[in-house]
Every structure is written in C-alpha cells, then in structure tokens.
Design a protein around this motif. Structure first.
Motif, PDB file in Angstrom:
ATOM      1  N   GLY A 243       0.962  -0.890  -0.057  1.00 55.71           N
ATOM      2  CA  GLY A 243      -0.263  -0.115  -0.356  1.00 55.71           C
ATOM      3  C   GLY A 243       0.999   0.522   0.164  1.00 55.71           C
ATOM      4  N   PRO A 244       0.198   1.559   0.635  1.00 56.72           N
ATOM      5  CA  PRO A 244       1.153   3.713   0.715  1.00 56.72           C
ATOM      6  C   PRO A 244       2.528   3.223   1.777  1.00 56.72           C
ATOM      7  CG  PRO A 244      -0.723   3.867   1.576  1.00 56.72           C
ATOM      8  CD  PRO A 244      -0.609   2.661   0.996  1.00 56.72           C
ATOM      9  N   ASN A 245       3.588   4.423   1.772  1.00 55.74           N
ATOM     10  CA  ASN A 245       3.757   4.752   2.064  1.00 55.74           C
ATOM     11  C   ASN A 245       5.091   3.553   2.944  1.00 55.74           C
ATOM     12  OD1 ASN A 245       3.037   7.490   3.213  1.00 55.74           O
ATOM     13  ND2 ASN A 245       1.552   6.583   4.015  1.00 55.74           N
ATOM     14  N   ASP A 246       5.592   2.827   1.644  1.00 52.09           N
ATOM     15  CA  ASP A 246       5.975   2.281   2.465  1.00 52.09           C
ATOM     16  C   ASP A 246       5.528   0.541   2.754  1.00 52.09           C
ATOM     17  OD1 ASP A 246       8.461   2.165   0.427  1.00 52.09           O
ATOM     18  OD2 ASP A 246       8.742   3.813   1.366  1.00 52.09           O
ATOM     19  N   ASN A 247       4.207   1.115   3.605  1.00 52.20           N
ATOM     20  CA  ASN A 247       3.843  -0.381   3.782  1.00 52.20           C
ATOM     21  C   ASN A 247       2.925  -1.452   3.011  1.00 52.20           C
ATOM     22  OD1 ASN A 247       4.065   1.359   5.732  1.00 52.20           O
ATOM     23  ND2 ASN A 247       2.666   1.954   6.152  1.00 52.20           N
ATOM     24  N   PHE A 248       3.060  -2.635   3.907  1.00 53.94           N
ATOM     25  CA  PHE A 248       2.498  -3.763   3.444  1.00 53.94           C
ATOM     26  C   PHE A 248       1.256  -4.700   4.267  1.00 53.94           C
ATOM     27  CE2 PHE A 248       6.493  -5.399   4.463  1.00 53.94           C
ATOM     28  CZ  PHE A 248       6.481  -5.960   5.324  1.00 53.94           C
ATOM     29  N   VAL A 249       0.247  -5.127   3.919  1.00 51.39           N
ATOM     30  CA  VAL A 249      -0.340  -5.773   4.392  1.00 51.39           C
ATOM     31  C   VAL A 249      -0.433  -7.335   4.410  1.00 51.39           C
ATOM     32  CG1 VAL A 249      -2.327  -5.904   2.963  1.00 51.39           C
ATOM     33  CG2 VAL A 249      -3.429  -6.152   5.681  1.00 51.39           C
ATOM     34  N   LEU A 250      -0.491  -7.281   6.089  1.00 49.19           N
ATOM     35  CA  LEU A 250      -0.173  -9.081   5.894  1.00 49.19           C
ATOM     36  C   LEU A 250      -2.202  -9.427   6.244  1.00 49.19           C
ATOM     37  CD1 LEU A 250       2.668  -9.639   7.741  1.00 49.19           C
ATOM     38  CD2 LEU A 250       2.797 -10.112   5.432  1.00 49.19           C
ATOM     39  N   GLY A 251      -2.308 -10.704   5.310  1.00 45.35           N
ATOM     40  CA  GLY A 251      -3.340 -11.617   5.636  1.00 45.35           C
ATOM     41  C   GLY A 251      -3.329 -12.171   6.752  1.00 45.35           C
ATOM     42  N   CYS A 252      -3.613 -12.311   7.393  1.00 47.73           N
ATOM     43  CA  CYS A 252      -3.478 -12.711   8.791  1.00 47.73           C
ATOM     44  C   CYS A 252      -4.205 -13.974   9.299  1.00 47.73           C
ATOM     45  CB  CYS A 252      -3.253 -12.579  10.811  1.00 47.73           C
ATOM     46  SG  CYS A 252      -1.465 -10.655  10.581  1.00 47.73           S
ATOM     47  N   ASN A 253      -4.050 -15.992   8.809  1.00 44.81           N
ATOM     48  CA  ASN A 253      -4.279 -16.630   8.829  1.00 44.81           C
ATOM     49  C   ASN A 253      -5.090 -16.975  10.689  1.00 44.81           C
ATOM     50  OD1 ASN A 253      -5.413 -20.385   9.099  1.00 44.81           O
ATOM     51  ND2 ASN A 253      -6.293 -18.584   7.258  1.00 44.81           N
ATOM     52  N   ALA A 254      -5.019 -16.022  11.609  1.00 46.61           N
ATOM     53  CA  ALA A 254      -5.263 -15.612  12.834  1.00 46.61           C
ATOM     54  C   ALA A 254      -6.633 -15.240  13.020  1.00 46.61           C
ATOM     55  CB  ALA A 254      -4.309 -15.191  13.706  1.00 46.61           C
ATOM     56  N   ASN A 255      -7.192 -16.654  13.849  1.00 49.02           N
ATOM     57  CA  ASN A 255      -8.492 -16.304  13.652  1.00 49.02           C
ATOM     58  C   ASN A 255      -9.379 -16.260  14.867  1.00 49.02           C
ATOM     59  OD1 ASN A 255      -8.502 -19.329  14.146  1.00 49.02           O
ATOM     60  ND2 ASN A 255      -8.745 -19.934  12.914  1.00 49.02           N
ATOM     61  N   GLY A 256      -8.251 -16.192  16.396  1.00 44.84           N
ATOM     62  CA  GLY A 256      -8.922 -16.225  17.470  1.00 44.84           C
ATOM     63  C   GLY A 256      -8.568 -17.656  18.074  1.00 44.84           C
ATOM     64  N   LYS A 257      -7.993 -18.602  17.727  1.00 49.39           N
ATOM     65  CA  LYS A 257      -8.164 -19.734  17.985  1.00 49.39           C
ATOM     66  C   LYS A 257      -6.981 -19.986  19.162  1.00 49.39           C
ATOM     67  CE  LYS A 257     -11.414 -22.513  14.938  1.00 49.39           C
ATOM     68  NZ  LYS A 257     -11.405 -22.862  14.462  1.00 49.39           N
ATOM     69  N   GLU A 258      -5.420 -20.548  18.287  1.00 51.72           N
ATOM     70  CA  GLU A 258      -4.888 -19.788  18.786  1.00 51.72           C
ATOM     71  C   GLU A 258      -3.576 -18.709  18.773  1.00 51.72           C
ATOM     72  OE1 GLU A 258      -2.153 -22.868  16.349  1.00 51.72           O
ATOM     73  OE2 GLU A 258      -2.992 -24.327  17.442  1.00 51.72           O
ATOM     74  N   MET A 259      -4.250 -17.960  17.668  1.00 53.79           N
ATOM     75  CA  MET A 259      -3.712 -16.515  17.961  1.00 53.79           C
ATOM     76  C   MET A 259      -5.188 -15.780  18.308  1.00 53.79           C
ATOM     77  SD  MET A 259      -0.865 -16.964  16.043  1.00 53.79           S
ATOM     78  CE  MET A 259      -1.625 -17.899  14.609  1.00 53.79           C
ATOM     79  N   PRO A 260      -5.069 -13.955  18.457  1.00 52.05           N
ATOM     80  CA  PRO A 260      -6.458 -13.390  18.331  1.00 52.05           C
ATOM     81  C   PRO A 260      -6.543 -13.559  16.888  1.00 52.05           C
ATOM     82  CG  PRO A 260      -5.253 -12.594  20.783  1.00 52.05           C
ATOM     83  CD  PRO A 260      -4.250 -14.357  19.499  1.00 52.05           C
ATOM     84  N   ALA A 261      -7.739 -13.021  16.688  1.00 54.97           N
ATOM     85  CA  ALA A 261      -7.948 -12.900  15.365  1.00 54.97           C
ATOM     86  C   ALA A 261      -7.522 -10.767  14.901  1.00 54.97           C
ATOM     87  CB  ALA A 261      -9.414 -12.708  14.729  1.00 54.97           C
ATOM     88  N   VAL A 262      -6.464 -10.877  14.021  1.00 47.62           N
ATOM     89  CA  VAL A 262      -5.770  -9.335  14.082  1.00 47.62           C
ATOM     90  C   VAL A 262      -5.898  -9.708  12.204  1.00 47.62           C
ATOM     91  CG1 VAL A 262      -3.735 -10.935  14.332  1.00 47.62           C
ATOM     92  CG2 VAL A 262      -3.770  -8.323  14.383  1.00 47.62           C
ATOM     93  N   ILE A 263      -5.004  -8.606  11.708  1.00 47.20           N
ATOM     94  CA  ILE A 263      -4.288  -8.256  10.583  1.00 47.20           C
ATOM     95  C   ILE A 263      -3.986  -7.220  10.822  1.00 47.20           C
ATOM     96  CG2 ILE A 263      -4.540  -7.048   8.534  1.00 47.20           C
ATOM     97  CD1 ILE A 263      -6.375  -9.811   8.553  1.00 47.20           C
ATOM     98  N   THR A 264      -2.059  -7.606  10.340  1.00 49.08           N
ATOM     99  CA  THR A 264      -1.217  -6.860  10.773  1.00 49.08           C
ATOM    100  C   THR A 264      -0.758  -5.836   8.885  1.00 49.08           C
ATOM    101  OG1 THR A 264      -0.008  -8.684  12.145  1.00 49.08           O
ATOM    102  CG2 THR A 264       1.256  -7.479  11.450  1.00 49.08           C
TER     103      THR A 264
END
Length: 362
Positions: A243-264
């Motif tokens: 995306g902008p400003n040299d940033n990139f989005v990660l589609g985290c597969n974390a879904n609230g089971k082993e890890m809290p649901a989040v996008i990084t």
C-alpha cells in the motif's frame, strides 16, 4: 438474499455484531457475475490487469482461467486447459489441483497448475504458448511479477519444504534462481513486488513448527536469491499486498483460536509492524486499491464468519466487515479504474457460485 453487516448497522435480513472502529468510505454490494459451465465450487487466485480492466480467475471447477470485464462486470471468456480439481478419497486434493495462481506478466497470462508447471497464455489467441516446469511434484500456486526487470516469481507452497522459483519473462524464460525455505513448516504464501526497492516480498506462515512465529521473505529478482527474513509474530501470514508509504498488509490467518484474530501492517523500509487491526482475521488473499486507498482481506476463516474486510490504508483502521454467506471466500482483487472490489464465492456452505462485486457507497 445475502446478509451484510456494515459500520452503519444492519442491511437486508441479517443479525450480526461486527466491531467497526473507523469512519471512512464504505463498500456496498452492487451485483454478482455469473460463471457459466460447471458450477463454481473450487477456485483459487484472482488478478486484474489494470491496463485493460480484464479480471482473471483460477477456476478449477472448469479447469481454466475465467476472464471477466471489469468495465461491464460480465464474463467474457475462458482460456487454458488445466488439471482441475483433483479428487482423493472423496475430497479435493488442493496440493495437486489447478489452476492456482495467475498474474498478467508483460503481455502474457502466467498461471500455475497442479502438476508444478506454469502455463503461459497468449491473450490475443487465448492459447497456451509455453509450459515451464518448476521441478516440483505439487501445485505452483502463489505468484507475482516485477515489471521493471521483467521477472516472475512462483511459489510451490505444498512442497516440503516449500520453494520459490524466479524466472525471466523475456523470450528465453531463463530460470534465474530457486529459493528453498527449509524452516517453513506450513508452506509459503502470497508474494508481491515492491516498486519502492525493486524486491519481492513473500509471506511465510510458520517457522520451525511454531504457528505463532512466521516471517516475510525478501528476495532479489535480479539474482534470484534470498536477501533477508523479516520476523512476524502472532499472525500466521498468508496474503501480502503493498500500500502507501512503503507499508504492506499481511492477511493473517490467525482467527481467535491459537492466536487473537488480527491483521498486521508492516513497513518495508524498517521491517517493523506499524499497525495491527484487531477483530478481523482468518484471512487468505489480500489486496490494496490506490483509488479507494483501502486494503481488502478475503477472510474466509474470520471468527464471526466469512467476511470481506475493509481497512483504511491512511489510518490503518478497520472500516468495515461485510459478511459473506458460505463459499470459502479466500480470493480478492480490485479495479483501480472504477474502485470495484471482486470476491469469488463458491457453491459450498450456502455460497452462490458467483463473483460478488462491491463498490464505494459514495
């Protein structure tokens, strides 16, 4: 009728509670695109060639790449012959099914197949012009293209260990290099080209059998070699989009089971996390649209149910989660010309087997 939840509340016949934390341009569904032939049950990656507005969908149900016109939002054709959805013990074996990844490289369609090959298709004739093997036994899946150096990267994510093959898209189709990820214990996922530094970035979901520790592999298209690994924790990354400003989005597969649901969201220059978006997870493919200045996530395993996630790329805040009924929606892409967003929905779990089309409300 379909059910949708937005930041404005309930639309149509749904009852759901999805946390919305930012006020920005929201999307609304404006239609669906029917796919002819066999019912769309099994599919993979989608890609839009922004130069002409053609949308390409890896349609395993019809053993081909479907072509849609984003100017009219209509199906216009189908190309290639692929292995299709290969069955094993009554179930689809995704490891050897195809087509898989698809990208428009230069003036050609490059698409991965379940037999570890890349089919190079001439869009003027809709015929396969060449086939290249990456040397594996399973599907060649995720892929990206470097338009500056004319280099392609394809990922065999079902191999053990997974590997990436870097190939020139010039006439000789020279294999520049192969990167093997010996520490990757749950495959390798979506790569993307970063025009800011001219490198490929690729999600590594898991390192050394620790689901909470992943990475982003950075590779040089010119040498075909690994440059560095950026650590990622509590994400299990799949999709990746700049995306902008040299940033990139990660589609985290974390879904609230082993890890809290989040996008990084990370920064390529610093290699650090600049934002986390809580409450949205279970994502596979992700996309960035510069016209709308938004990130999109195909969150088929979102804890509240399958959803299209909308994130403001200026504030890195969640704008909207649009609930999608069934269909394992794991693929998303968008048009820079009209701002439309496209999510294929299969005919499983109540899905309708069409491509859902969304657009900004205003």
């Amino acid at each position: 009728m379909k059910r949708y939840c937005t930041g404005l509340g309930l639309i149509l016949l749904a009852s759901c509670s999805l946390p919305i934390v930012a006020k920005a341009a929201e999307l609304k569904q404006i239609g669906t695109i029917m796919i002819p032939g066999q019912k769309l049950t099994n599919f993979d990656i989608s890609f839009i060639n922004q130069a002409d507005g053609r949308y390409y969908l890896a349609d395993r149900s019809n053993k081909a790449i479907d072509i849609l016109d984003t100017k009219t939002d209509q199906f216009v054709g189908r190309v290639g012959t692929f292995v299709g959805a290969v069955m094993k013990d009554g179930k689809v074996n995704n490891d050897v099914s195809g087509p898989d990844g698809v990208v428009f490289a230069g003036n050609e369609i490059w698409a991965g197949d379940g037999d570890s090959t890349i089919k190079i298709i001439d869009p003027t004739t809709n015929k396969t012009a060449a086939t290249i093997s990456s040397g594996g036994k399973t599907r060649l899946d995720e892929m990206a293209f470097d338009p500056r150096d004319h280099v392609f990267i394809g990922v065999n994510n079902a191999e053990d260990p997974p590997f990436a093959t870097i190939i020139s898209t010039k006439q000789d189709h020279k294999i520049i290099g192969k990167v093997i990820f010996a520490e990757a214990t749950d495959g390798a996922e979506q790569p993307a080209y970063n025009p800011g530094d001219g490198l490929f970035y690729m999600s590594i979901p898991e390192l050394n059998k620790d689901p909470k520790k992943g990475a982003v592999a950075v590779m040089d298209p010119a040498t075909g070699k690994l440059v560095k690994m950026l650590p990622v924790e509590n994400c299990h990354p799949a999709g990746l989009a700049f995306g902008p400003n040299d940033n990139f989005v990660l589609g985290c597969n974390a879904n609230g089971k082993e890890m809290p649901a989040v996008i990084t969201i990370m920064n390529a220059k610093t290699g650090t996390v600049v934002a986390t978006v809580p409450g949205l997870g279970g994502a596979d493919m992700v996309n960035y649209n510069a016209k709308n200045n938004q990130y999109y996530t195909a969150s088929r395993d979102n804890p509240g149910g399958p959803a299209l996630g909308v994130i403001d790329a200026g504030t890195n805040k969640l704008v909207q989660m649009i609930a999608i009924t069934g269909g394992a929606p794991h693929s998303v892409t968008s048009s820079e010309a009209n701002g439309h967003v496209y999510v294929p929905v299969g005919m499983v779990g109540g899905g309708d087997g069409t491509v859902h089309v969304f657009a900004p409300k205003s």
